[in-house]
Design an enzyme around this catalytic site. Structure first.
Site, PDB file in Angstrom:
ATOM      1  N   ARG A 145      -4.488 -11.203 -27.108  1.00 58.69           N
ATOM      2  CA  ARG A 145      -5.183 -12.495 -27.141  1.00 58.69           C
ATOM      3  C   ARG A 145      -4.576 -13.420 -28.190  1.00 58.69           C
ATOM      4  O   ARG A 145      -4.553 -14.638 -28.022  1.00 58.69           O
ATOM      5  CB  ARG A 145      -6.670 -12.288 -27.492  1.00 58.69           C
ATOM      6  CG  ARG A 145      -7.532 -11.821 -26.350  1.00 58.69           C
ATOM      7  CD  ARG A 145      -8.989 -11.817 -26.763  1.00 58.69           C
ATOM      8  NE  ARG A 145      -9.731 -10.770 -26.080  1.00 58.69           N
ATOM      9  CZ  ARG A 145     -10.639 -10.001 -26.637  1.00 58.69           C
ATOM     10  NH1 ARG A 145     -10.930 -10.141 -27.909  1.00 58.69           N
ATOM     11  NH2 ARG A 145     -11.260  -9.081 -25.947  1.00 58.69           N
ATOM     12  N   ASP A 182     -16.428  -9.827 -21.258  1.00 58.67           N
ATOM     13  CA  ASP A 182     -16.179  -8.641 -20.433  1.00 58.67           C
ATOM     14  C   ASP A 182     -16.181  -7.380 -21.286  1.00 58.67           C
ATOM     15  O   ASP A 182     -16.642  -6.312 -20.855  1.00 58.67           O
ATOM     16  CB  ASP A 182     -14.830  -8.764 -19.718  1.00 58.67           C
ATOM     17  CG  ASP A 182     -14.887  -9.735 -18.544  1.00 58.67           C
ATOM     18  OD1 ASP A 182     -16.003 -10.051 -18.103  1.00 58.67           O
ATOM     19  OD2 ASP A 182     -13.825 -10.182 -18.083  1.00 58.67           O
ATOM     20  N   GLU A 183     -15.664  -7.493 -22.503  1.00 60.42           N
ATOM     21  CA  GLU A 183     -15.656  -6.350 -23.413  1.00 60.42           C
ATOM     22  C   GLU A 183     -17.090  -5.921 -23.728  1.00 60.42           C
ATOM     23  O   GLU A 183     -17.417  -4.731 -23.737  1.00 60.42           O
ATOM     24  CB  GLU A 183     -14.912  -6.728 -24.697  1.00 60.42           C
ATOM     25  CG  GLU A 183     -14.473  -5.551 -25.540  1.00 60.42           C
ATOM     26  CD  GLU A 183     -13.557  -5.954 -26.670  1.00 60.42           C
ATOM     27  OE1 GLU A 183     -13.514  -5.213 -27.671  1.00 60.42           O
ATOM     28  OE2 GLU A 183     -12.880  -7.001 -26.572  1.00 60.42           O
ATOM     29  N   GLY A 184     -17.952  -6.907 -23.978  1.00 62.86           N
ATOM     30  CA  GLY A 184     -19.347  -6.608 -24.276  1.00 62.86           C
ATOM     31  C   GLY A 184     -20.077  -6.006 -23.091  1.00 62.86           C
ATOM     32  O   GLY A 184     -20.818  -5.029 -23.234  1.00 62.86           O
ATOM     33  N   ALA A 187     -18.873  -2.386 -22.518  1.00 63.04           N
ATOM     34  CA  ALA A 187     -19.453  -1.467 -23.502  1.00 63.04           C
ATOM     35  C   ALA A 187     -20.921  -1.199 -23.174  1.00 63.04           C
ATOM     36  O   ALA A 187     -21.409  -0.072 -23.317  1.00 63.04           O
ATOM     37  CB  ALA A 187     -19.315  -2.044 -24.908  1.00 63.04           C
TER      38      ALA A 187
END
Length: 438
Positions: A145, A182-184, A187
């Site tokens: 990123r 999307d990461e959150g 998870a």
């Protein structure tokens, strides 16, 4: 002679009925298994998985590469499929290499060797008969990123070349940079899958807090319609998982990860080194402290302020000023159960509030009390961790800004049921679901 003949006919009919019942059940079971496999793998890229190695059980696999800033990791998940049920995690094979993909930004070709080595691990794990039905994906996070767009694109192109030569199916979107939301979400899926909240049962889902170096995420499933109606539109996302539509409140705060927040509180600007012999002077450091700190490939010279002002009160003021109006408060989090990970976990270990291996529970007030104690002790010296006062003060303020009261209890864990609580498992499910839809 008539009685034996009737008995024989009766016995023949009974045997025929039993045989037809057996065939019917075998056919139904076969169809249920087939239906579930088609549900998970309905895509022009995949063939349906072969029969299981174990009689009566069917397994599938998924491969996820986690391309982080410090290394690349491969997760090979084995899923046990059962008729009319959500898949269950059978096992996970994990291997990591260093450095991360971003280290090859100036020579992308060199990243291939490590990827090929990790793919060999996958080939040794997944039965050859199922290579053609095992989805393969890579998700890059903070390391890529932060790279200029052109360099990141070249690296991802090299990954696609490696994937094209593999025996595992993939699509153009199999290789991408994952955004913070999307990461959150991924998870959140991992945690709730491991806790049993995604299997159509009555187990309630839990919220997820993650504090990384550059960003921090909060994700939960709103139970109050008011939360959805009053939240910013980009804080609410919907998706389908295991034939159930879900709506989540999820947001990633870029720049509020612990390392980025630490720099901001110290008075630095992300990506801009301090010129000449200038120092960053902060009341969050011990008065006698002088040292260097490297962040995002920039080395900063740091110094504590002269003794006089109480460290905690002065540091608290700096933190509150830095975070002011940068975080959205969600009232509903007061009533929900939340798990916290990453630096939330690490700093709780530093305080001795939880066991390093097994985790535990604490209240928001524990972070506050810990910050006050550490900052007070630092008035006499920096100690082993010169940043602990700042970090704990920041965490305690961040949690309150997110809407958590002082008496709110949080659960901290690195593993649930012996499985790492990373986003990789959730991202694998998310990707497999996208294949099914398309």
């Amino acid at each position: 002679m008539k009685i034996p003949k009737l008995a024989f006919i009766f016995l023949l009919v009974v045997c025929l009925v039993l045989y037809l019942t057996y065939v019917k059940r075998r056919f139904e079971n076969r169809n249920m298994t087939k239906s579930l496999l088609e549900q998970l793998y309905r895509t022009d890229l995949h063939k349906r998985p072969t029969s299981a190695e174990v009689v009566g059980e069917t397994f599938s696999y998924g491969i996820m590469f986690d391309a982080g800033s410090t290394g690349t990791r491969i997760h090979i998940f084995q899923f046990k499929l059962e008729p009319n049920a959500s898949p269950k995690l059978g096992s996970e094979i994990f291997k990591a290499i260093k450095p991360g993909l971003s280290a090859y930004a100036d020579d992308p070709e060199k990243c291939k060797a490590g990827l090929l080595a990790l793919l060999e691990v996958a080939k040794q794990t997944v039965p050859p008969a199922q290579w053609s039905s095992t989805p393969l994906a890579l998700r890059a996070t903070a390391g890529l990123r932060l790279l200029p767009g052109e360099k990141a694109t070249h690296l991802l192109d090299k990954v696609r070349e490696v994937f094209d030569a593999s025996s595992f199916p993939h699509r153009p979107d199999s290789v991408s940079i994952m955004d913070g939301t999307d990461e959150g979400v991924s998870a959140w899926i991992t945690v709730n899958f491991l806790l049993g909240g995604l299997h159509g049962s009555k187990v309630p889902t839990v919220g997820m807090l993650d504090l990384g170096g550059g960003s921090t995420q909060i994700t939960f499933s709103p139970q109050d319609e008011k939360t959805i109606q009053t939240s910013p539109i980009d804080y609410v996302t919907s998706f389908q998982m295991f034939n159930i539509s879900r709506t989540l409140y999820s947001h990633s705060y870029l720049g509020l990860g612990l390392m980025s927040a630490r720099l901001a509180v110290l008075g630095g600007v992300e990506g801009q080194p301090v010129g000449g012999s200038q120092e960053l002077v902060s009341p969050c450091l011990a008065p006698d402290y002088t040292g260097e700190w490297e962040h995002a490939e920039v080395t900063y010279t740091l110094k504590g302020q002269k003794a006089g002002e109480p460290i905690y009160e002065s540091c608290l003021s700096k933190v509150e000023k830095m975070i002011y109006k940068r975080v959205q408060k969600a009232e509903e989090v007061k009533q929900m159960e939340f798990y916290a990970f990453s630096y939330y976990y690490d700093r709780a270990v530093d305080l001795g509030l939880i066991d390093e291996k097994n985790g535990g529970s604490l209240r928001v007030s524990n972070y506050v009390d810990g910050a006050k104690s550490v900052c007070k002790n630092m008035e006499a010296g920096a100690g082993e961790n010169p940043f602990l006062c700042l970090d704990l003060t920041y965490i305690s303020v961040l949690l309150q800004e997110l809407g958590f009261p002082l008496d709110k209890e949080l659960k901290l864990a690195r593993k649930i049921n012996d499985v790492e609580t990373s986003w990789a498992l959730g991202a694998t499910f998310y990707y497999m679901e996208s294949l099914r839809r398309h």
